[in-house]
Design a protein around this motif. Structure first.
Motif, PDB file in Angstrom:
ATOM      1  N   LEU A  86      13.716  28.434  61.006  1.00  0.00           N
ATOM      2  CA  LEU A  86      13.396  29.200  59.808  1.00  0.00           C
ATOM      3  C   LEU A  86      12.716  30.493  60.248  1.00  0.00           C
ATOM      4  N   VAL A  87      13.386  31.627  60.048  1.00  0.00           N
ATOM      5  CA  VAL A  87      12.876  32.917  60.525  1.00  0.00           C
ATOM      6  C   VAL A  87      12.934  33.939  59.398  1.00  0.00           C
ATOM      7  N   SER A  88      12.034  34.887  59.443  1.00  0.00           N
ATOM      8  CA  SER A  88      12.000  35.917  58.402  1.00  0.00           C
ATOM      9  C   SER A  88      13.047  37.006  58.638  1.00  0.00           C
ATOM     10  N   ASP A  89      13.456  37.190  59.907  1.00  0.00           N
ATOM     11  CA  ASP A  89      14.413  38.244  60.238  1.00  0.00           C
ATOM     12  C   ASP A  89      15.391  37.702  61.286  1.00  0.00           C
ATOM     13  N   LYS A  90      16.599  37.344  60.851  1.00  0.00           N
ATOM     14  CA  LYS A  90      17.587  36.762  61.764  1.00  0.00           C
ATOM     15  C   LYS A  90      17.953  37.732  62.890  1.00  0.00           C
ATOM     16  N   LYS A  91      18.157  38.993  62.546  1.00  0.00           N
ATOM     17  CA  LYS A  91      18.575  39.977  63.547  1.00  0.00           C
ATOM     18  C   LYS A  91      17.520  40.135  64.622  1.00  0.00           C
ATOM     19  N   ARG A  92      16.265  40.226  64.204  1.00  0.00           N
ATOM     20  CA  ARG A  92      15.177  40.382  65.173  1.00  0.00           C
ATOM     21  C   ARG A  92      15.087  39.157  66.082  1.00  0.00           C
ATOM     22  N   PHE A  93      15.251  37.976  65.500  1.00  0.00           N
ATOM     23  CA  PHE A  93      15.200  36.755  66.300  1.00  0.00           C
ATOM     24  C   PHE A  93      16.328  36.744  67.331  1.00  0.00           C
ATOM     25  N   GLN A  94      17.524  37.123  66.905  1.00  0.00           N
ATOM     26  CA  GLN A  94      18.676  37.132  67.811  1.00  0.00           C
ATOM     27  C   GLN A  94      18.500  38.125  68.950  1.00  0.00           C
ATOM     28  N   GLU A  95      17.832  39.233  68.667  1.00  0.00           N
ATOM     29  CA  GLU A  95      17.637  40.264  69.682  1.00  0.00           C
ATOM     30  C   GLU A  95      16.588  39.877  70.716  1.00  0.00           C
ATOM     31  N   HIS A  96      15.642  39.014  70.324  1.00  0.00           N
ATOM     32  CA  HIS A  96      14.506  38.735  71.198  1.00  0.00           C
ATOM     33  C   HIS A  96      14.458  37.309  71.736  1.00  0.00           C
ATOM     34  N   ASN A  97      15.408  36.458  71.356  1.00  0.00           N
ATOM     35  CA  ASN A  97      15.377  35.081  71.836  1.00  0.00           C
ATOM     36  C   ASN A  97      16.661  34.773  72.600  1.00  0.00           C
ATOM     37  N   ASP A  98      16.517  34.360  73.840  1.00  0.00           N
ATOM     38  CA  ASP A  98      17.671  34.104  74.701  1.00  0.00           C
ATOM     39  C   ASP A  98      18.488  32.898  74.255  1.00  0.00           C
ATOM     40  N   PHE A  99      17.918  32.080  73.381  1.00  0.00           N
ATOM     41  CA  PHE A  99      18.601  30.850  72.964  1.00  0.00           C
ATOM     42  C   PHE A  99      19.059  30.918  71.509  1.00  0.00           C
ATOM     43  N   ALA A 100      19.101  32.129  70.953  1.00  0.00           N
ATOM     44  CA  ALA A 100      19.456  32.291  69.541  1.00  0.00           C
ATOM     45  C   ALA A 100      20.850  31.759  69.237  1.00  0.00           C
TER      46      ALA A 100
END
Length: 303
Positions: free
Chosen positions: A30-44
């Motif tokens: 559960l994340v507030s910003d999917k794009k930001r999570f995808q950009e900063h997490n290697d396991f997205a």
């Protein structure tokens, strides 16, 4: 098994994702910003993303009904006077969304503190616990003290201070004993209590085998790095001044350093060891956890 992770962008969340993926769990973040999570997490790419800001209930997308376990790792570092209200609202919205699923257990990682050094923050976290207890799923609370791992705030502050300053000044009231724990052991406990009915609706203290002061933790780091360091204790140094000074001498801001100083002031040792009866685990010593963190090794070997 499908698990929900709230607080996926936190340090513990970022470490827990690959740990659970390796064990074959299906993870919903559960994340507030999917794009930001995808950009900063290697396991997205290995997880399912659900959009939602826990401070705005209307923004939370419908959670999968077949979630079995939920991790609540949301923890604010803010020093706002509205901290308690914001943390309560976040917990309430989380419970309301989770109650629409078939989740059987919620696992909360909270702070281990038995002193009076951070009464407002302790009261806020206790209120969060009470709100989570009102949910349909059973609540398991793990209370940790100083967490040592590459990237953890506690370790990075200790490293910054010891690497940069030949003479380190600290306040006398942040020198009560504490019980640091390696990040690998925290992850082990978080995974091992999952759907263990012996842990349902219970809280547990978790910590490593060593009981140390902040001064001793700094000097142990210095010994490992073969650095000559002197630690001077100044009695009655106000917490605000100390936190400001710490924030000026390391890479973290005032809120993070103030939170660390407050926890140390209260004293953070385990008062019960029931977790060892349910999850037998030889926790790493402080020195062992430092060596892993210094070498950027996320978890201990099982060999």
């Amino acid at each position: 098994m499908k698990v929900l992770l709230a607080g996926a962008n936190s340090y513990i969340g970022r470490m827990l994702i690959p740990f659970l993926l390796e064990k074959g769990y299906e993870i919903v973040c559960l994340v507030s910003d999917k794009k930001r999570f995808q950009e900063h997490n290697d396991f997205a790419n290995g997880v399912t993303l659900i959009s939602g800001d826990l401070l705005r209930e209307q923004s939370i997308e419908t959670l999968p009904a077949d979630i079995e376990v939920a991790y609540y790792l949301v923890h604010s570092m803010a020093q706002s006077q509205d901290l308690a209200a914001l943390e309560a609202l976040s917990a309430y919205n989380f419970v309301h969304a989770l109650d629409q699923t078939d989740c059987r257990q919620t696992i909360l990682l909270s702070s281990l503190s038995h002193g009076n050094g951070q009464s407002k923050r302790v009261e806020s976290r206790k209120h969060v616990e009470d709100i989570l207890k009102e949910g349909k799923s059973a609540l398991t609370i793990l209370r940790a003290t100083i967490i040592i791992g590459s990237g953890s705030i506690s370790f990075e502050i200790i490293r910054d201070l010891t690497e940069k300053l030949p003479v380190i000044t600290i306040s006398g009231w942040i020198n009560p004993p504490c019980q640091p724990i390696a990040i690998s052991d925290v992850l082990t406990y978080l995974e091992s209590v999952k759907l263990n009915e012996k842990t349902f609706n219970r809280s547990f203290d978790i910590g490593g085998p060593d009981i140390l002061t902040f001064k001793e933790m700094i000097l142990e780091y210095a010994r490992i790095r073969q650095l000559k360091r002197r630690v001077i204790t100044i009695p009655f140094l106000p917490s605000g001044i100390l936190s400001y000074w710490l924030s000026r001498t390391n890479s973290f801001g005032y809120a993070a350093t103030h939170n660390l100083a407050s926890r140390l002031k209260g004293g953070t040792i385990m008062h019960e060891h029931a977790i060892q009866e349910i999850v037998p685990n030889r926790c790493l010593t402080y020195k062992e956890s430092l060596l892993l963190a210094i070498n950027h090794t996320p978890v201990k070997s099982n060999e």
